[in-house]
Design an enzyme around this catalytic site. Sequence first.
Site, PDB file in Angstrom:
ATOM      1  N   ASP A  76     -24.696  11.374  13.665  1.00  0.00           N
ATOM      2  CA  ASP A  76     -24.659  10.326  12.643  1.00  0.00           C
ATOM      3  C   ASP A  76     -24.183   9.026  13.289  1.00  0.00           C
ATOM      4  OD1 ASP A  76     -22.001  11.091  13.013  1.00  0.00           O
ATOM      5  OD2 ASP A  76     -21.688  11.784  10.964  1.00  0.00           O
ATOM      6  N   ASN A  89     -13.674  15.683   2.180  1.00  0.00           N
ATOM      7  CA  ASN A  89     -14.389  15.940   0.929  1.00  0.00           C
ATOM      8  C   ASN A  89     -15.537  16.933   1.135  1.00  0.00           C
ATOM      9  OD1 ASN A  89     -16.256  14.438   2.302  1.00  0.00           O
ATOM     10  ND2 ASN A  89     -16.393  12.771   0.823  1.00  0.00           N
ATOM     11  N   HIS A 137     -17.916  16.710   3.540  1.00  0.00           N
ATOM     12  CA  HIS A 137     -19.162  16.182   4.104  1.00  0.00           C
ATOM     13  C   HIS A 137     -19.383  16.739   5.503  1.00  0.00           C
ATOM     14  CE1 HIS A 137     -16.881  12.357   5.668  1.00  0.00           C
ATOM     15  NE2 HIS A 137     -17.114  13.139   6.697  1.00  0.00           N
ATOM     16  N   GLU A 194     -22.691  13.207   2.173  1.00  0.00           N
ATOM     17  CA  GLU A 194     -21.559  13.186   1.253  1.00  0.00           C
ATOM     18  C   GLU A 194     -21.805  14.123   0.064  1.00  0.00           C
ATOM     19  OE1 GLU A 194     -18.886  11.834   2.062  1.00  0.00           O
ATOM     20  OE2 GLU A 194     -19.086   9.815   2.919  1.00  0.00           O
TER      21      GLU A 194
HETATM   22  C1  GLP Z   1     -16.465  11.432   9.774  1.00  0.00           C
HETATM   23  C2  GLP Z   1     -17.827  11.777  10.414  1.00  0.00           C
HETATM   24  C3  GLP Z   1     -18.060  13.270  10.448  1.00  0.00           C
HETATM   25  C4  GLP Z   1     -16.795  13.910  10.976  1.00  0.00           C
HETATM   26  C5  GLP Z   1     -15.721  13.834   9.914  1.00  0.00           C
HETATM   27  C6  GLP Z   1     -14.381  14.379  10.341  1.00  0.00           C
HETATM   28  O1  GLP Z   1     -16.646  10.651   8.635  1.00  0.00           O
HETATM   29  N1  GLP Z   1     -18.964  11.147   9.770  1.00  0.00           N
HETATM   30  O2  GLP Z   1     -19.190  13.570  11.265  1.00  0.00           O
HETATM   31  O3  GLP Z   1     -17.041  15.269  11.254  1.00  0.00           O
HETATM   32  O4  GLP Z   1     -15.601  12.520   9.401  1.00  0.00           O
HETATM   33  O5  GLP Z   1     -13.795  13.590  11.316  1.00  0.00           O
HETATM   34  P1  GLP Z   1     -12.477  13.992  12.115  1.00  0.00           P
HETATM   35  O6  GLP Z   1     -12.887  15.049  13.090  1.00  0.00           O
HETATM   36  O7  GLP Z   1     -12.053  12.737  12.806  1.00  0.00           O
HETATM   37  O8  GLP Z   1     -11.502  14.506  11.113  1.00  0.00           O
END
Ligand code: GLP
Length: 248
Positions: free
Chosen positions: A68, A135, A137, A142
């Site tokens: 992403d 949440n 995702h 989302e």
């Molecule tokens: C972000 C990204 C996700 C990621 C998630 C968790 O918004 N878009 O791809 O897996 O949040 O991130 P983290 O590993 O920093 O908790």
Amino acid sequence: MIHVVRYESPEALAEHVAARFASFLTDEPAARMALPTGATPEPVYAGIVEAVRAGVTSFRRAHVFLLDEFGGVPPDAKGRCDVMLHRALLDHVDVTPQHYHRLDPEAEDLAAMCAAYDASMKPALDLMMLGIGRNGHVGMNEPGTSPESATRRVELAPSTTQASVRYFGEGAALPTWGVTIGLSAILAARTIWILATGESKADIVRDVLLDPVSTTRPASLLRGHPDCWFFVDAAAAAKLPVGVLSRG
Ligand code: GLP
């Protein structure tokens, strides 16, 4: 079928997942994979970098797809997914530059860029590595996302925008939209690995694994996948009953 594997610490998780990744890549050197960014995979990438430097495995024939990307912020902002993946992994391993596929939110024709990205992942990726948002995702899919969703532009949940301050830094402009691989390509992947560490993920890990499967928590849709592995550390697994866990 979702296998839930628990490790005592984030360090133990990173060490085992990196070793598992190295064997996967050695067995399938031309594998095509999507890789996430965020804080969770960083120690795993450090372990993979070590394995590549030690000559245990190589990315030379592999294809890497960025999962992403944030839009509306400068392409070189430190929180951009492409920048984070370079910093944590790509700058330190032997990925063939033409084999790295990134999502381009600056593309003039965003829909065409997304369609081409989807087409290049067909029929299916071999490995989909994911983190999870608080949440539920996955990527930037989302709550409410359809399992048939394609690669596309998405609006971020306000909580996701807020959470991105840890990537972009205090005072920096934060993204309100992005582009993401859709749930259809995620669910089509041959193998899915999803990573969660830390107590801030304990509630969502429990909800995703124990509540009814629902698009309100997109990660719960992975439970219908034939080969999905959920790697959690003790803190992220704290609210799970012992019965759903395998010890890592
Ligand atoms: C972000 C990204 C996700 C990621 C998630 C968790 O918004 N878009 O791809 O897996 O949040 O991130 P983290 O590993 O920093 O908790």
